[in-house]
Design a protein around this motif. Structure first.
Motif, PDB file in Angstrom:
ATOM      1  N   ASP A 194       0.704  -1.065   0.004  1.00 49.38           N
ATOM      2  CA  ASP A 194       0.092   0.114  -0.061  1.00 49.38           C
ATOM      3  C   ASP A 194       0.877   1.155   0.196  1.00 49.38           C
ATOM      4  N   ASP A 195       0.885   2.107   0.922  1.00 46.34           N
ATOM      5  CA  ASP A 195       1.350   3.403   1.115  1.00 46.34           C
ATOM      6  C   ASP A 195       3.116   3.243   1.489  1.00 46.34           C
ATOM      7  N   TYR A 196       3.433   1.941   1.796  1.00 43.10           N
ATOM      8  CA  TYR A 196       4.662   1.814   2.288  1.00 43.10           C
ATOM      9  C   TYR A 196       5.586   1.081   1.291  1.00 43.10           C
ATOM     10  N   ILE A 197       6.893   1.526   1.420  1.00 41.89           N
ATOM     11  CA  ILE A 197       8.004   0.889   0.361  1.00 41.89           C
ATOM     12  C   ILE A 197       8.991   0.504   1.580  1.00 41.89           C
ATOM     13  N   ILE A 198       9.427  -0.790   1.632  1.00 42.13           N
ATOM     14  CA  ILE A 198      10.349  -1.114   2.672  1.00 42.13           C
ATOM     15  C   ILE A 198      11.489  -1.919   2.112  1.00 42.13           C
ATOM     16  N   LEU A 199      12.747  -1.366   2.263  1.00 40.03           N
ATOM     17  CA  LEU A 199      13.985  -1.840   1.350  1.00 40.03           C
ATOM     18  C   LEU A 199      15.010  -2.306   2.560  1.00 40.03           C
ATOM     19  N   SER A 200      15.634  -3.395   2.165  1.00 36.04           N
ATOM     20  CA  SER A 200      16.589  -3.904   2.999  1.00 36.04           C
ATOM     21  C   SER A 200      17.848  -4.486   2.505  1.00 36.04           C
ATOM     22  N   ASP A 201      19.068  -4.087   2.543  1.00 31.96           N
ATOM     23  CA  ASP A 201      20.194  -4.703   2.368  1.00 31.96           C
ATOM     24  C   ASP A 201      20.752  -5.929   3.108  1.00 31.96           C
ATOM     25  N   GLY A 202      19.927  -6.319   3.929  1.00 30.54           N
ATOM     26  CA  GLY A 202      20.339  -7.434   4.619  1.00 30.54           C
ATOM     27  C   GLY A 202      20.571  -6.704   6.320  1.00 30.54           C
ATOM     28  N   GLU A 203      21.015  -5.787   6.234  1.00 31.65           N
ATOM     29  CA  GLU A 203      21.503  -4.838   7.493  1.00 31.65           C
ATOM     30  C   GLU A 203      20.754  -3.921   7.984  1.00 31.65           C
ATOM     31  N   SER A 204      20.570  -2.895   7.111  1.00 31.18           N
ATOM     32  CA  SER A 204      19.802  -1.604   7.263  1.00 31.18           C
ATOM     33  C   SER A 204      18.661  -1.813   6.734  1.00 31.18           C
ATOM     34  N   THR A 205      17.528  -1.022   6.983  1.00 34.23           N
ATOM     35  CA  THR A 205      16.175  -1.110   6.283  1.00 34.23           C
ATOM     36  C   THR A 205      15.787   0.429   6.129  1.00 34.23           C
ATOM     37  N   TRP A 206      14.994   0.817   5.023  1.00 32.99           N
ATOM     38  CA  TRP A 206      14.697   2.117   4.547  1.00 32.99           C
ATOM     39  C   TRP A 206      12.975   1.749   4.601  1.00 32.99           C
ATOM     40  N   THR A 207      12.341   2.295   5.374  1.00 33.91           N
ATOM     41  CA  THR A 207      10.849   2.564   5.336  1.00 33.91           C
ATOM     42  C   THR A 207      10.426   3.757   4.495  1.00 33.91           C
ATOM     43  N   GLN A 232      -2.451 -14.418   1.136  1.00 33.30           N
ATOM     44  CA  GLN A 232      -2.811 -15.274  -0.093  1.00 33.30           C
ATOM     45  C   GLN A 232      -1.656 -14.870  -1.067  1.00 33.30           C
ATOM     46  N   ILE A 233      -0.987 -16.135  -1.558  1.00 34.04           N
ATOM     47  CA  ILE A 233       0.085 -15.969  -2.542  1.00 34.04           C
ATOM     48  C   ILE A 233      -0.865 -15.847  -3.805  1.00 34.04           C
ATOM     49  N   LYS A 234      -0.604 -14.583  -4.531  1.00 30.48           N
ATOM     50  CA  LYS A 234      -1.274 -14.409  -5.992  1.00 30.48           C
ATOM     51  C   LYS A 234      -0.220 -14.941  -7.139  1.00 30.48           C
ATOM     52  N   SER A 235       0.957 -14.670  -6.906  1.00 32.23           N
ATOM     53  CA  SER A 235       1.984 -15.063  -7.977  1.00 32.23           C
ATOM     54  C   SER A 235       3.408 -15.265  -7.412  1.00 32.23           C
ATOM     55  N   PHE A 236       3.853 -16.110  -8.129  1.00 32.24           N
ATOM     56  CA  PHE A 236       5.368 -16.580  -7.548  1.00 32.24           C
ATOM     57  C   PHE A 236       6.318 -16.802  -8.787  1.00 32.24           C
ATOM     58  N   LYS A 237       7.321 -15.870  -8.744  1.00 32.53           N
ATOM     59  CA  LYS A 237       8.075 -15.877 -10.028  1.00 32.53           C
ATOM     60  C   LYS A 237       9.740 -15.966  -9.393  1.00 32.53           C
ATOM     61  N   PRO A 238      10.514 -17.084  -9.631  1.00 30.99           N
ATOM     62  CA  PRO A 238      11.605 -17.340  -9.075  1.00 30.99           C
ATOM     63  C   PRO A 238      12.533 -17.078 -10.124  1.00 30.99           C
ATOM     64  N   ASN A 239      13.905 -16.519  -9.625  1.00 31.06           N
ATOM     65  CA  ASN A 239      14.963 -16.502 -10.706  1.00 31.06           C
ATOM     66  C   ASN A 239      14.861 -15.375 -11.644  1.00 31.06           C
ATOM     67  N   GLU A 240      14.052 -14.125 -11.196  1.00 30.65           N
ATOM     68  CA  GLU A 240      14.004 -13.073 -12.175  1.00 30.65           C
ATOM     69  C   GLU A 240      15.374 -12.326 -11.954  1.00 30.65           C
ATOM     70  N   GLY A 241      15.750 -11.495 -12.852  1.00 31.48           N
ATOM     71  CA  GLY A 241      16.752 -10.675 -12.633  1.00 31.48           C
ATOM     72  C   GLY A 241      16.392  -9.631 -11.817  1.00 31.48           C
ATOM     73  N   LEU A 242      17.242  -9.695 -10.415  1.00 29.61           N
ATOM     74  CA  LEU A 242      17.004  -8.473  -9.628  1.00 29.61           C
ATOM     75  C   LEU A 242      18.168  -7.620  -9.434  1.00 29.61           C
ATOM     76  N   SER A 243      18.186  -6.337  -9.798  1.00 25.44           N
ATOM     77  CA  SER A 243      19.757  -5.560  -9.240  1.00 25.44           C
ATOM     78  C   SER A 243      19.624  -5.300  -7.903  1.00 25.44           C
ATOM     79  N   ASP A 244      20.800  -5.198  -7.357  1.00 25.28           N
ATOM     80  CA  ASP A 244      20.979  -4.900  -5.865  1.00 25.28           C
ATOM     81  C   ASP A 244      20.491  -3.487  -5.635  1.00 25.28           C
ATOM     82  N   ALA A 245      20.478  -2.805  -6.585  1.00 21.91           N
ATOM     83  CA  ALA A 245      19.887  -1.310  -6.502  1.00 21.91           C
ATOM     84  C   ALA A 245      18.558  -1.227  -5.799  1.00 21.91           C
ATOM     85  N   LEU A 246      17.935  -2.272  -6.085  1.00 25.87           N
ATOM     86  CA  LEU A 246      16.401  -2.596  -5.740  1.00 25.87           C
ATOM     87  C   LEU A 246      16.394  -2.596  -4.277  1.00 25.87           C
ATOM     88  N   PHE A 247      17.326  -2.826  -3.291  1.00 23.96           N
ATOM     89  CA  PHE A 247      17.154  -3.091  -2.153  1.00 23.96           C
ATOM     90  C   PHE A 247      17.838  -2.134  -1.194  1.00 23.96           C
TER      91      PHE A 247
END
Length: 222
Positions: free
Chosen positions: A83-96, A190-205
């Motif tokens: 919804d109105d939140y975007i939460i990112l984490s590099d595994g150590e810090s988080t940005w909400t 409820q899981i609507k869709s599940f897609k493995p092994n998509e190319g995800l850049s580290d910048a997304l996190f």
């Protein structure tokens, strides 16, 4: 701010009791075999992208909240849009990021989750600190699923007493998760869709301030 994480099978509301029935539950071989297969398949994915519906319901409080979200996982990194939140984490810090307020809150991951399950563990949450029992087969959204109940080994440390896990038999993927909170809150995912092994850049996190001109930054790490 923390509500967005807690509603993702992260787990809200503390309680002070556990029934003797739950205390006597033990892990059974059929449930373990299914969960081991599920873990093995999930760990073979480099990345996971899943969309889901979440519902928080408390009948005693006459409350029901529905949300939709998307989570992207890469190792211990996650990107959660809820919804109105975007939460990112590099595994150590988080940005909400709270878009409606044009604010971003920075936390250590452990501080944000409060010691509960963090989003990067959502598809392998049963591997640490749980007993489990096979409850039978059920149909979920037209799909035949295994129903397995998870019980925390240290219930006094958790905000919930039971997690109901529904595993798609054909796809060997999680179809639905129900978290039974100790205060009467019930979280259904409820899981609507599940897609493995998509190319995800580290910048997304990692939060990029350039994308949010004028955003107010609140750093809680210090």
């Amino acid at each position: 701010m923390k509500y967005a994480v807690k509603t993702l099978l992260l787990l809200v509301s503390c309680i002070s009791f556990i029934t003797s029935t739950l205390a006597q539950e033990s892990s059974d071989p059929k449930a373990k075999k299914i969960l081991d297969e599920l873990s093995g398949k999930t760990k073979g994915y480099a990345t996971i992208t899943a969309s889901f519906n979440s519902t928080l319901e408390n009948k005693q409080a006459n409350m029901k909240v529905d949300q939709e979200g998307v989570i992207k996982l890469k190792g211990t990194k996650f990107n959660l849009v809820l919804d109105d939140y975007i939460i990112l984490s590099d595994g150590e810090s988080t940005w909400t990021v709270v878009e409606s307020d044009n604010e971003v809150y920075i936390d250590d991951l452990s501080a944000l989750t409060g010691g509960d399950i963090n989003p990067s563990e959502i598809f392998t949450l049963w591997e640490k600190g749980f007993k489990y029992n096979y409850k039978g087969e059920e149909t979920v959204n037209g799909k035949a699923c295994h129903h397995i109940n998870l019980y925390p080994k240290n219930p006094s440390e958790k905000n919930y007493h039971t997690i109901k896990l529904y595993v798609d038999k054909a796809a060997m993927e999680i179809s639905k998760v129900v978290v039974m909170g100790k205060g009467g809150d019930i979280y259904t995912y409820q899981i609507k869709s599940f897609k493995p092994n998509e190319g995800l850049s580290d910048a997304l996190f990692v939060f990029d301030k350039k994308k949010y001109p004028g955003i107010s930054v609140v750093d809680n790490r210090f």
